[in-house]
Design a protein around this motif. Structure first.
Motif, PDB file in Angstrom:
ATOM      1  N   ALA B 577      13.418  -3.230  13.074  1.00 31.84           N
ATOM      2  CA  ALA B 577      14.636  -2.094  12.932  1.00 31.84           C
ATOM      3  C   ALA B 577      13.947  -0.835  12.495  1.00 31.84           C
ATOM      4  N   LEU B 578      13.435  -0.814  11.571  1.00 35.18           N
ATOM      5  CA  LEU B 578      13.020   0.453  10.889  1.00 35.18           C
ATOM      6  C   LEU B 578      11.752   1.230  12.013  1.00 35.18           C
ATOM      7  N   GLY B 579      10.926   0.135  12.412  1.00 38.17           N
ATOM      8  CA  GLY B 579      10.071   0.612  13.141  1.00 38.17           C
ATOM      9  C   GLY B 579      10.594   1.501  14.734  1.00 38.17           C
ATOM     10  N   TYR B 580      11.728   0.905  14.991  1.00 38.01           N
ATOM     11  CA  TYR B 580      12.432   1.430  16.184  1.00 38.01           C
ATOM     12  C   TYR B 580      12.840   2.899  15.596  1.00 38.01           C
ATOM     13  N   VAL B 581      13.470   3.023  14.317  1.00 43.25           N
ATOM     14  CA  VAL B 581      13.929   4.190  13.932  1.00 43.25           C
ATOM     15  C   VAL B 581      12.753   5.248  13.665  1.00 43.25           C
ATOM     16  N   PHE B 582      11.725   4.734  13.203  1.00 44.23           N
ATOM     17  CA  PHE B 582      10.716   5.470  13.052  1.00 44.23           C
ATOM     18  C   PHE B 582      10.061   5.981  14.277  1.00 44.23           C
ATOM     19  N   ALA B 583       9.748   5.223  15.216  1.00 43.50           N
ATOM     20  CA  ALA B 583       9.334   5.686  16.598  1.00 43.50           C
ATOM     21  C   ALA B 583      10.099   6.587  17.205  1.00 43.50           C
ATOM     22  N   THR B 584      11.375   6.327  17.132  1.00 41.90           N
ATOM     23  CA  THR B 584      12.193   7.327  17.946  1.00 41.90           C
ATOM     24  C   THR B 584      12.645   8.831  17.194  1.00 41.90           C
ATOM     25  N   ARG B 585      12.895   8.618  15.753  1.00 34.95           N
ATOM     26  CA  ARG B 585      13.568   9.718  15.018  1.00 34.95           C
ATOM     27  C   ARG B 585      12.587  10.579  14.346  1.00 34.95           C
ATOM     28  N   ILE B 586      11.522   9.944  13.708  1.00 38.81           N
ATOM     29  CA  ILE B 586      10.758  10.766  12.716  1.00 38.81           C
ATOM     30  C   ILE B 586       9.454  11.345  13.217  1.00 38.81           C
ATOM     31  N   GLU B 587       9.396  12.292  12.669  1.00 38.10           N
ATOM     32  CA  GLU B 587       8.053  13.220  13.030  1.00 38.10           C
ATOM     33  C   GLU B 587       7.218  13.051  11.863  1.00 38.10           C
ATOM     34  N   PHE B 588       5.740  12.468  12.058  1.00 32.79           N
ATOM     35  CA  PHE B 588       5.135  12.058  10.696  1.00 32.79           C
ATOM     36  C   PHE B 588       4.158  13.249  10.303  1.00 32.79           C
ATOM     37  N   ASP B 589       4.136  14.201  11.049  1.00 28.95           N
ATOM     38  CA  ASP B 589       2.922  15.292  11.004  1.00 28.95           C
ATOM     39  C   ASP B 589       3.014  15.525   9.416  1.00 28.95           C
ATOM     40  N   ASN B 590       3.922  15.989   9.127  1.00 33.41           N
ATOM     41  CA  ASN B 590       3.767  16.628   7.780  1.00 33.41           C
ATOM     42  C   ASN B 590       4.198  15.813   6.733  1.00 33.41           C
ATOM     43  N   LEU B 591       4.193  14.653   6.731  1.00 36.13           N
ATOM     44  CA  LEU B 591       4.561  13.799   5.548  1.00 36.13           C
ATOM     45  C   LEU B 591       3.630  13.464   4.376  1.00 36.13           C
ATOM     46  N   LEU B 592       2.415  13.385   5.051  1.00 32.75           N
ATOM     47  CA  LEU B 592       1.242  12.957   4.086  1.00 32.75           C
ATOM     48  C   LEU B 592       0.780  14.384   3.175  1.00 32.75           C
ATOM     49  N   HIS B 593       1.213  15.534   3.878  1.00 35.44           N
ATOM     50  CA  HIS B 593       0.534  16.541   3.043  1.00 35.44           C
ATOM     51  C   HIS B 593       1.082  16.903   2.028  1.00 35.44           C
ATOM     52  N   SER B 594       2.392  16.843   1.769  1.00 37.56           N
ATOM     53  CA  SER B 594       3.313  17.221   0.672  1.00 37.56           C
ATOM     54  C   SER B 594       2.988  16.686  -0.614  1.00 37.56           C
ATOM     55  N   SER B 595       2.404  15.378  -0.730  1.00 41.72           N
ATOM     56  CA  SER B 595       2.449  14.679  -2.073  1.00 41.72           C
ATOM     57  C   SER B 595       1.117  14.937  -2.654  1.00 41.72           C
ATOM     58  N   GLY B 596       1.340  15.167  -4.031  1.00 45.92           N
ATOM     59  CA  GLY B 596      -0.013  15.396  -4.734  1.00 45.92           C
ATOM     60  C   GLY B 596      -0.251  14.094  -5.503  1.00 45.92           C
ATOM     61  N   VAL B 597      -1.104  13.511  -5.425  1.00 41.60           N
ATOM     62  CA  VAL B 597      -1.478  12.184  -5.895  1.00 41.60           C
ATOM     63  C   VAL B 597      -2.481  12.409  -7.118  1.00 41.60           C
ATOM     64  N   ARG B 598      -1.925  11.655  -8.194  1.00 38.50           N
ATOM     65  CA  ARG B 598      -2.836  11.631  -9.514  1.00 38.50           C
ATOM     66  C   ARG B 598      -3.570  10.511  -9.821  1.00 38.50           C
ATOM     67  N   VAL B 599      -4.781  10.648 -10.546  1.00 35.54           N
ATOM     68  CA  VAL B 599      -5.355   9.647 -10.673  1.00 35.54           C
ATOM     69  C   VAL B 599      -4.784   8.357 -11.439  1.00 35.54           C
ATOM     70  N   TYR B 600      -4.142   8.621 -12.463  1.00 41.68           N
ATOM     71  CA  TYR B 600      -3.580   7.311 -13.045  1.00 41.68           C
ATOM     72  C   TYR B 600      -2.505   6.592 -12.107  1.00 41.68           C
ATOM     73  N   GLU B 601      -1.805   7.378 -11.152  1.00 36.15           N
ATOM     74  CA  GLU B 601      -1.082   6.656 -10.136  1.00 36.15           C
ATOM     75  C   GLU B 601      -1.942   5.894  -8.971  1.00 36.15           C
ATOM     76  N   VAL B 602      -3.187   6.275  -8.786  1.00 35.91           N
ATOM     77  CA  VAL B 602      -4.007   5.477  -8.101  1.00 35.91           C
ATOM     78  C   VAL B 602      -4.573   4.370  -8.849  1.00 35.91           C
ATOM     79  N   VAL B 603      -4.711   4.345  -9.987  1.00 35.39           N
ATOM     80  CA  VAL B 603      -5.332   3.195 -10.855  1.00 35.39           C
ATOM     81  C   VAL B 603      -4.232   2.087 -10.984  1.00 35.39           C
ATOM     82  N   ILE B 604      -2.839   2.595 -11.326  1.00 38.39           N
ATOM     83  CA  ILE B 604      -1.986   1.593 -11.474  1.00 38.39           C
ATOM     84  C   ILE B 604      -1.552   0.862  -9.963  1.00 38.39           C
ATOM     85  N   ALA B 605      -1.529   1.681  -8.938  1.00 39.44           N
ATOM     86  CA  ALA B 605      -1.555   1.125  -7.456  1.00 39.44           C
ATOM     87  C   ALA B 605      -2.555   0.117  -7.380  1.00 39.44           C
ATOM     88  N   GLY B 606      -3.770   0.668  -7.714  1.00 41.27           N
ATOM     89  CA  GLY B 606      -4.778  -0.479  -7.607  1.00 41.27           C
ATOM     90  C   GLY B 606      -4.842  -1.869  -8.497  1.00 41.27           C
TER      91      GLY B 606
END
Lengths: 139, 784
Positions: B577-606
């Motif tokens: 269901a989500l994939g269908y919406v993503f494929a038809t409605r969302i543009e992914f181009d500038n999604l990843l650019h906006s976020s500033g990831v910090r080091v400790y966030e990466v550590v926690i995620a790891g």
């Protein structure tokens, strides 16, 4: 699971946990905390006590049946709502007292409500955990 | 007046307690309730006759225009008098009939609730309120019909009545809403006044059909007539009440009530008249073939309801008057006859008319009651039934239409009444006259059991003679249905008229059929058998079986009893269901650019990812639980970092308790096994990754949309002003949305009690001394 270290540590831990849970309950309206978290902490205190000293001992220390706690808690929440209905013409319309008491703050129906939540949560968690532990003992 | 409606609901819970104290005297005490209500409604008679309308209103949900508005006009009042008056007798009769039965307390509770619901239906002036009471009558009659709940037939009949009438009720709700929309009001009294606007609206036909579905199912009109005879599984007092005064008349009431708004159009005439005529003829035709007293009466009720519907469909002043008077006639004689049938059953142990005869010697008063009721049913002078029948013929003969049409309608009416004569003879005359026949020596019934039907029979006679006494009330009643002032001149004797001739024909025909019935019934029954495959009752049965079969087949595919299978299905659906919406409605181009990831966030995620991976690799439960705890604590950290201390604290406590729970139950569980094949595990891994990526994308998409919530600033602002608290989260939980929290703790409590019940009240548990059953094995092991 009888362990001397755990049993000894529990003697100091449980009162602290309970105090902390009450602190969370009373302070919850102004700072992080509240009945739900407070109830969880109190319940985990009794659960650890049960692991250390056995369910029967924990039940004795708790003094009341968890089922009673559930009933009492639900009644408290309901009566806080009814108080609003009687005093102010709307179910759950909050009512606040005049005086401030040291350590407790102003008495109010939200406090009664939150204490109800606190009691229900303790009752629910302990009912489940105690039942499971007793089931295990029988098996 | 609101009190009058609500009193029954208030009194009902106390009845079982009363029964413990008063035992067999309960009936007399409970009957005081309908009796006092009857007196109350009778005291309104004067005001209603003067043309007043009694109303009462209490606010309920004013924001939705749903209010407890009650209104008494002529129509409501007569209904209320019938409900409470016959109710009083039924309560008394029921006590005697069920003497010593274990469920007597339950009977009184249910029938009190039922009476109150029915009063609500006829009093309600708000569409939604009407619907609520309407469905309450369906539900309470379900309890009453299934009263002998140890009998499968009773359970089936009750379920059938519930399904048919409440399904109809749902259609009706849709219709009523459409109606309110076109009228622009939810108050019935105002809706009725806006007939012209409603009928000009595009929604009129849809509303009409939907509402009629509700009325037809309730009043057992063809093709929904089949539930009513099934409802004969109920005890006789219930049948007497349901058939004479209440449930089945609700549909008639609704059609009568809404007639000024909906009636008078071609659609109304065609639909209502046709359904009424079909029901009247079918019910009458089926009635005389039956040999069971209650079945005969049940089909004759179907027929009588058909007559009323038929008359309402014609919709002239005269037919409406006839319909309303016939309603009263029918209530009186049908109530009496069902009680008589119950008494006969009580006294002889059978209701088969073939096995009965000459009972008038053993039970003289019951026979008298039966005779009075039957004479009214057959429409003989000077009983009330005669007056009503003359009015029916007068109504059909005076239709403003072509003579061919008048002849057809009159012929139909004659046929309907003719069947009534036959049924009256079969049900009330045959068991009491002729040779004495009974399975064993009949004993007479107690005074209460003959007095109640005798009162109703006596009323049929008294009201037939004293016409002028209630003429003004009937006038008000018909006025409410007609929507215009009416002037009635009831009379027993009109002179030598066509109506009288038709009456003669009706009686002669009915008598002939009565005499021929034993010989004709066999071919008629076999004809019925031949038509069985297309009978509505058969279609209903097929529908129910089909539904059950489809559900069984469906659950065999979906409910595999493997939790992991369910999770797979849920996850795949989510991704698709989500994939269908993503494929038809969302543009992914500038999604990843906006976020500033910090080091400790990466550590926690790891850490979280590493812990999650570890869980899948471990084969000891305790360490798996601990690793899972790490995942939870990692999430807690994230909450803290993003400034949600309340959430973090709760998450922390829950994680701790989860670990404790695991520790507690771990010893119960068998050792972890390799439960799935390597291929399945790889598939699961792929699925897990896909779900993870999808959720990540979802989060990115959601956070990239600027928040425009009006609620957050509102809560933040009002938190201290309105609720004296700085902690917005807690203020929302205990104050702004306290009602939600109350619901949640209730659900929590119910869940805990469920767990407790599962563990403590384990029915499989061997009793002490019994051999314990061998440990249940994992389902897979059996498969291999």
């Amino acid at each position: 699971m009888r362990s001397l270290i755990l049993q000894t540590a529990i003697r100091y831990l449980v009162p602290l946990q309970l105090m902390f849970s009450i602190y969370l309950l009373l302070g919850g309206h102004q700072q992080p905390g509240g009945g739900f978290v407070g109830g969880l902490i109190a319940a985990s205190a009794f659960s650890i006590y049960a692991i250390a000293n056995g369910v029967e001992s924990a039940r004795r220390t708790l003094r009341v049946d968890p089922r009673l706690l559930i009933g009492v808690g639900l009644s408290m929440a309901l009566s806080s709502g009814l108080l609003g209905l009687i005093l102010d013409g709307g179910f759950l319309v909050s009512q606040w007292g005049e005086r401030e008491y040291p350590g407790v703050g102003t008495l109010s129906t939200p406090l009664l409500f939150d204490t109800g939540v606190y009691t229900v949560v303790i009752g629910v968690v302990l009912l489940v955990i105690f039942s499971l532990m007793e089931e295990e003992q029988e098996a | 007046m609101s009190l009058a409606v609500i009193s029954g609901f208030a009194a009902a819970p106390a009845v079982p307690l009363l029964y413990r104290l008063a035992r067999e005297k309960t009936g007399w005490i409970v009957a005081l309730l309908p009796l006092s209500l009857f007196v109350y409604f009778a005291s309104l008679l004067g005001r209603i006759v003067d043309g007043q309308i009694v109303t009462a209103a209490v606010e309920w949900v004013p924001s939705l225009d749903v209010n407890l508005t009650f209104r008494t006009d002529g129509l409501s009042l007569v209904f209320a008098l019938i409900i409470t008056g016959i109710g009083t007798l039924v309560f008394l009769y029921g006590g005697a009939y069920l003497h010593g039965h274990a469920f007597t307390g339950r009977f009184y509770t249910a029938i009190t609730l039922f009476m109150a619901s029915m009063l609500g239906v006829v009093m309600a002036d708000n569409i939604i309120l009407l619907f609520v009471f309407w469905e309450l009558t369906s539900f309470t009659s379900y309890v009453l019909i299934g009263f002998y709940n140890e009998r499968e037939a009773a359970r089936d009949a009750a379920r059938q009545a519930l399904i048919v009438t409440s399904a109809g009720g749902l259609f009706m709700l849709a219709g009523l809403i459409l109606l309110s929309l076109s009228a622009g009001t939810w108050e019935i009294s105002e809706i009725v006044a806006r007939g012209a606007a409603i009928q000009a609206d595009d929604r009129y036909v849809a509303a009409l059909i939907l509402i009629l579905l509700g009325a037809f199912t309730k009043s057992a009109q063809f093709p929904f007539h089949f539930w009513l005879p099934g409802a004969m599984e109920a005890p006789a007092p219930v049948s007497a009440y349901l058939h004479s005064a209440t449930m089945v008349n609700a549909g008639i009431y609704l059609m009568a009530r809404l007639h000024p708004a909906l009636g008078g159009t071609d659609e109304w005439h065609v639909l209502v008249t046709a359904a009424g005529a079909a029901t009247m003829l079918l019910g009458g035709y089926l009635a005389w073939q039956k040999t069971d007293l209650k079945q005969i009466l049940a089909y004759s009720t179907v027929s009588a309801l058909g007559i009323m519907t038929f008359l309402l469909g014609l919709g002239t002043e005269e037919t409406l008057t006839a319909a309303m008077l016939f309603l009263l006639v029918h209530a009186l004689y049908k109530g009496a006859l069902f009680m008589v049938a119950g008494s006969v059953d009580h006294a002889t142990g059978t209701r088969e008319i073939g096995e009965l005869g000459g009972l008038r010697r053993a039970m003289p008063m019951t026979a008298l009651a039966a005779a009075l009721a039957a004479l009214s049913m057959a429409g003989l002078p000077p009983l009330l039934g005669f007056v009503a029948k003359e009015l029916i013929y007068e109504g059909t003969l005076h239709l403003h239409d072509t003579s061919a049409w008048i002849a057809l309608i009159t012929l139909l009416a004659v046929l309907g009444n003719l069947f009534n004569v036959t049924a009256a003879g079969l049900a009330a005359i045959r068991p009491f006259w002729g040779k004495v026949k009974s399975p064993h020596t009949p004993h007479d019934v107690s005074a209460t059991m003959w007095a109640a039907p005798l009162i109703l029979g006596g009323l049929s006679l008294a009201l037939g003679v004293a016409l002028t006494a209630y003429e003004p009330v009937l006038e008000r009643m018909v006025e409410a249905v007609h929507g215009e002032p009416v002037h009635l001149h009831l009379a027993l004797w009109h002179g030598w008229t066509t109506m009288l001739a038709l009456s003669g024909v009706t009686f002669a025909g009915g008598l002939a059929l009565y005499l021929a019935a034993p010989r004709l019934s066999r071919p008629a029954v076999s004809l019925g058998r031949a038509l069985d495959p297309v009978a509505p009752s058969r279609l209903y049965a097929d529908l129910i079986h089909g539904t059950v079969d489809a559900a069984t087949a469906g659950s065999r595919i979906i409910l595999t009893a493997y939790l992991r299978q369910y999770i797979r299905v849920i996850m795949i659906t989510l991704v698709a269901a989500l994939g269908y919406v993503f494929a038809t409605r969302i543009e992914f181009d500038n999604l990843l650019h906006s976020s500033g990831v910090r080091v400790y966030e990466v550590v926690i995620a790891g850490v979280i990812i590493a812990a999650a991976l570890t869980v899948t690799q471990l084969n000891k439960r305790l360490s798996a639980a601990a690793a899972l705890g790490v995942v939870g604590y990692g999430v807690t950290l994230i909450y803290i970092l993003y400034g949600a201390p309340d959430l973090a604290m709760t998450q922390f406590a829950i994680e701790t308790l989860t670990v404790i729970l695991f520790v507690v139950v771990i010893y119960r569980l068998p050792k972890l096994k390799q439960l799935s094949s390597t291929t399945a595990r790889r598939m699961d891994a792929v699925l897990a990754v896909v779900v993870g990526v999808t959720m990540t994308l979802l989060t990115l998409v959601v956070t990239s949309v600027p928040m425009r919530s009006q609620l957050s600033p509102f809560f933040a602002e009002m938190s201290y002003i309105a609720a004296h608290g700085h902690n917005v989260v807690n203020v929302i939980l205990v104050d702004f949305r306290g009602f939600d929290t109350m619901g949640e703790i209730t659900v929590l409590s119910v869940a805990a009690i469920g767990v407790f019940a599962l563990l403590r009240l384990n029915l499989d548990k061997p009793k002490p001394g019994e051999q314990r059953a061998p440990e249940r094995r994992e389902p897979e092991e059996r498969g291999r």
